[in-house]
Structure formats: C-alpha cells, structure tokens
Scaffold this motif. Structure first.
Motif, PDB file in Angstrom:
ATOM      1  N   ASP A 103      46.692  33.088  17.745  1.00 38.57           N
ATOM      2  CA  ASP A 103      47.831  32.237  17.749  1.00 38.57           C
ATOM      3  C   ASP A 103      48.450  32.345  19.378  1.00 38.57           C
ATOM      4  O   ASP A 103      48.849  31.299  20.006  1.00 38.57           O
ATOM      5  CB  ASP A 103      49.070  32.491  16.976  1.00 38.57           C
ATOM      6  N   ILE A 104      48.438  33.577  19.811  1.00 38.94           N
ATOM      7  CA  ILE A 104      49.197  33.772  21.106  1.00 38.94           C
ATOM      8  C   ILE A 104      48.002  33.222  22.368  1.00 38.94           C
ATOM      9  O   ILE A 104      48.661  32.611  23.351  1.00 38.94           O
ATOM     10  CB  ILE A 104      49.438  35.365  21.476  1.00 38.94           C
ATOM     11  N   GLN A 105      46.902  33.557  22.043  1.00 39.78           N
ATOM     12  CA  GLN A 105      45.897  32.934  22.789  1.00 39.78           C
ATOM     13  C   GLN A 105      45.903  31.259  23.005  1.00 39.78           C
ATOM     14  O   GLN A 105      46.072  30.695  24.151  1.00 39.78           O
ATOM     15  CB  GLN A 105      44.564  33.146  22.363  1.00 39.78           C
ATOM     16  N   THR A 131      39.686  30.182  27.880  1.00 37.66           N
ATOM     17  CA  THR A 131      40.432  31.560  27.798  1.00 37.66           C
ATOM     18  C   THR A 131      39.433  32.300  27.200  1.00 37.66           C
ATOM     19  O   THR A 131      38.426  32.042  26.660  1.00 37.66           O
ATOM     20  CB  THR A 131      41.696  31.310  26.999  1.00 37.66           C
ATOM     21  N   LYS A 132      39.843  33.807  27.370  1.00 39.32           N
ATOM     22  CA  LYS A 132      38.898  34.700  26.854  1.00 39.32           C
ATOM     23  C   LYS A 132      39.836  35.776  26.352  1.00 39.32           C
ATOM     24  O   LYS A 132      40.776  36.417  26.965  1.00 39.32           O
ATOM     25  CB  LYS A 132      37.897  35.199  27.737  1.00 39.32           C
ATOM     26  N   ARG A 133      39.697  36.462  25.209  1.00 40.81           N
ATOM     27  CA  ARG A 133      40.676  37.443  24.841  1.00 40.81           C
ATOM     28  C   ARG A 133      39.621  38.631  24.561  1.00 40.81           C
ATOM     29  O   ARG A 133      38.252  38.494  24.056  1.00 40.81           O
ATOM     30  CB  ARG A 133      40.973  36.906  23.251  1.00 40.81           C
ATOM     31  N   PHE A 134      40.155  39.763  24.945  1.00 39.66           N
ATOM     32  CA  PHE A 134      39.289  40.800  24.938  1.00 39.66           C
ATOM     33  C   PHE A 134      39.769  41.862  23.631  1.00 39.66           C
ATOM     34  O   PHE A 134      40.965  41.833  23.581  1.00 39.66           O
ATOM     35  CB  PHE A 134      39.356  41.783  26.104  1.00 39.66           C
ATOM     36  N   PRO A 135      38.989  43.010  23.282  1.00 40.93           N
ATOM     37  CA  PRO A 135      39.635  43.882  22.265  1.00 40.93           C
ATOM     38  C   PRO A 135      40.751  44.763  22.938  1.00 40.93           C
ATOM     39  O   PRO A 135      40.604  44.954  23.789  1.00 40.93           O
ATOM     40  CB  PRO A 135      38.299  44.783  21.907  1.00 40.93           C
ATOM     41  N   ALA A 136      41.514  45.067  21.756  1.00 40.58           N
ATOM     42  CA  ALA A 136      42.591  45.873  22.416  1.00 40.58           C
ATOM     43  C   ALA A 136      42.282  47.348  22.757  1.00 40.58           C
ATOM     44  O   ALA A 136      41.384  47.940  22.107  1.00 40.58           O
ATOM     45  CB  ALA A 136      43.609  45.916  21.201  1.00 40.58           C
ATOM     46  N   ILE A 137      42.839  47.864  23.640  1.00 45.27           N
ATOM     47  CA  ILE A 137      42.608  49.174  24.000  1.00 45.27           C
ATOM     48  C   ILE A 137      43.500  50.160  23.037  1.00 45.27           C
ATOM     49  O   ILE A 137      44.819  49.852  23.170  1.00 45.27           O
ATOM     50  CB  ILE A 137      42.911  49.571  25.309  1.00 45.27           C
ATOM     51  N   LYS A 188      44.268  39.469  13.701  1.00 44.31           N
ATOM     52  CA  LYS A 188      43.489  38.379  14.636  1.00 44.31           C
ATOM     53  C   LYS A 188      44.188  37.230  14.616  1.00 44.31           C
ATOM     54  O   LYS A 188      43.797  36.371  15.655  1.00 44.31           O
ATOM     55  CB  LYS A 188      42.050  38.483  13.871  1.00 44.31           C
ATOM     56  N   GLN A 189      44.719  36.835  13.596  1.00 44.80           N
ATOM     57  CA  GLN A 189      45.410  35.450  13.566  1.00 44.80           C
ATOM     58  C   GLN A 189      46.541  35.430  14.762  1.00 44.80           C
ATOM     59  O   GLN A 189      46.695  34.542  15.391  1.00 44.80           O
ATOM     60  CB  GLN A 189      45.882  35.111  12.140  1.00 44.80           C
ATOM     61  N   THR A 190      47.424  36.740  14.641  1.00 40.84           N
ATOM     62  CA  THR A 190      48.471  36.731  15.723  1.00 40.84           C
ATOM     63  C   THR A 190      48.039  36.696  17.249  1.00 40.84           C
ATOM     64  O   THR A 190      48.550  35.636  17.972  1.00 40.84           O
ATOM     65  CB  THR A 190      49.248  38.018  15.366  1.00 40.84           C
ATOM     66  N   LEU A 237      50.493  26.389  26.947  1.00 39.70           N
ATOM     67  CA  LEU A 237      51.627  26.483  28.191  1.00 39.70           C
ATOM     68  C   LEU A 237      51.027  26.347  29.642  1.00 39.70           C
ATOM     69  O   LEU A 237      51.333  25.466  30.361  1.00 39.70           O
ATOM     70  CB  LEU A 237      52.192  27.587  27.931  1.00 39.70           C
ATOM     71  N   LEU A 238      49.893  26.977  29.721  1.00 40.79           N
ATOM     72  CA  LEU A 238      49.259  26.860  30.981  1.00 40.79           C
ATOM     73  C   LEU A 238      48.338  25.704  31.288  1.00 40.79           C
ATOM     74  O   LEU A 238      47.908  25.382  32.508  1.00 40.79           O
ATOM     75  CB  LEU A 238      48.548  28.111  31.249  1.00 40.79           C
ATOM     76  N   ASN A 239      48.307  24.987  30.259  1.00 41.87           N
ATOM     77  CA  ASN A 239      47.335  23.764  30.635  1.00 41.87           C
ATOM     78  C   ASN A 239      45.681  24.055  31.065  1.00 41.87           C
ATOM     79  O   ASN A 239      45.312  23.469  32.048  1.00 41.87           O
ATOM     80  CB  ASN A 239      47.911  22.554  31.307  1.00 41.87           C
ATOM     81  N   CYS A 240      45.356  25.387  30.493  1.00 35.55           N
ATOM     82  CA  CYS A 240      43.930  25.608  31.111  1.00 35.55           C
ATOM     83  C   CYS A 240      43.041  25.207  30.212  1.00 35.55           C
ATOM     84  O   CYS A 240      43.079  24.968  29.011  1.00 35.55           O
ATOM     85  CB  CYS A 240      44.103  27.241  31.140  1.00 35.55           C
TER      86      CYS A 240
END
Length: 105
Positions: free
Chosen positions: A31-33, A45-51, A26-28, A39-42
């Motif tokens: 961190d990516i998010q 953001t939204k993170r979805f569960p992994a498939i 979850k931490q990784t 980087l994108l200056n947005c």
C-alpha cells in the motif's frame, strides 16, 4: 518515520521505519509503495526486503565491494580475537558452520 532522498538523475529513495521495530505486513508495504507511486507519478518502483536491526546476532556481512549480504545466522558458535584478526564461527541453517575472519566469510 520515513527518510526521503532525491538524486540529480531522478532516483528517489524512501526508507520507512516503524517506531516499534515490528515487521510491517506485506499488504502495508505494498500500500505504501502504491501510494508513493501515485504521489510521485512515477512509472517504476522497487521494494526491497526490510533490514532487521537490533537482533541478538548480526545477520549482515559486508563484502569487499561494499555489498551487504544477509545470512540466516542463528548463533555464534565461537568468537575470539587473535593478535592478527577477529575470528568467528557462525552457525547458519543453510550453510552449517561458517568461518568469518574480520567479518569476511
């Protein structure tokens, strides 16, 4: 491995996969998010569960409107092909036995 897609309305999707199909912590993923957000200056953001790919039992069933639903299937109790359709009985911890006709619950 990452796939980045940009859309004309400003939406950017990023699919991140690791080479061993190991679940990222979850931490990784957080961190990516955060790094992508910077980087994108947005602003949003939204993170979805992994498939989960490549499992013994396919946990995903598409709906009539092309939504992907994940069930907690742990075994295929019965499967056969009749002259009219594919018949499966899948076991789920949450729902018990579930009948799927041509992969439709």
């Amino acid at each position: 491995h990452a796939t980045v897609r940009g859309y004309i309305h400003g939406l950017v999707t990023i699919d991140v996969q690791n080479e061993n199909n190991d679940k990222l912590s979850k931490q990784t993923t957080e961190d990516i998010q955060m790094n992508i957000k910077k980087l994108l200056n947005c602003h949003k953001t939204k993170r979805f569960p992994a498939i989960q790919r490549g499992g013994k039992i396919d946990r995903y069933v598409p709906t009539a409107v092309d939504l992907l639903v994940e069930y907690d299937f742990d075994e295929c109790v019965y499967e056969t092909n009749s002259p009219y359709q594919n018949i499966k009985i899948m076991h789920s911890q949450q729902f018990g036995n579930m009948l799927l006709l041509d992969d439709d619950p």
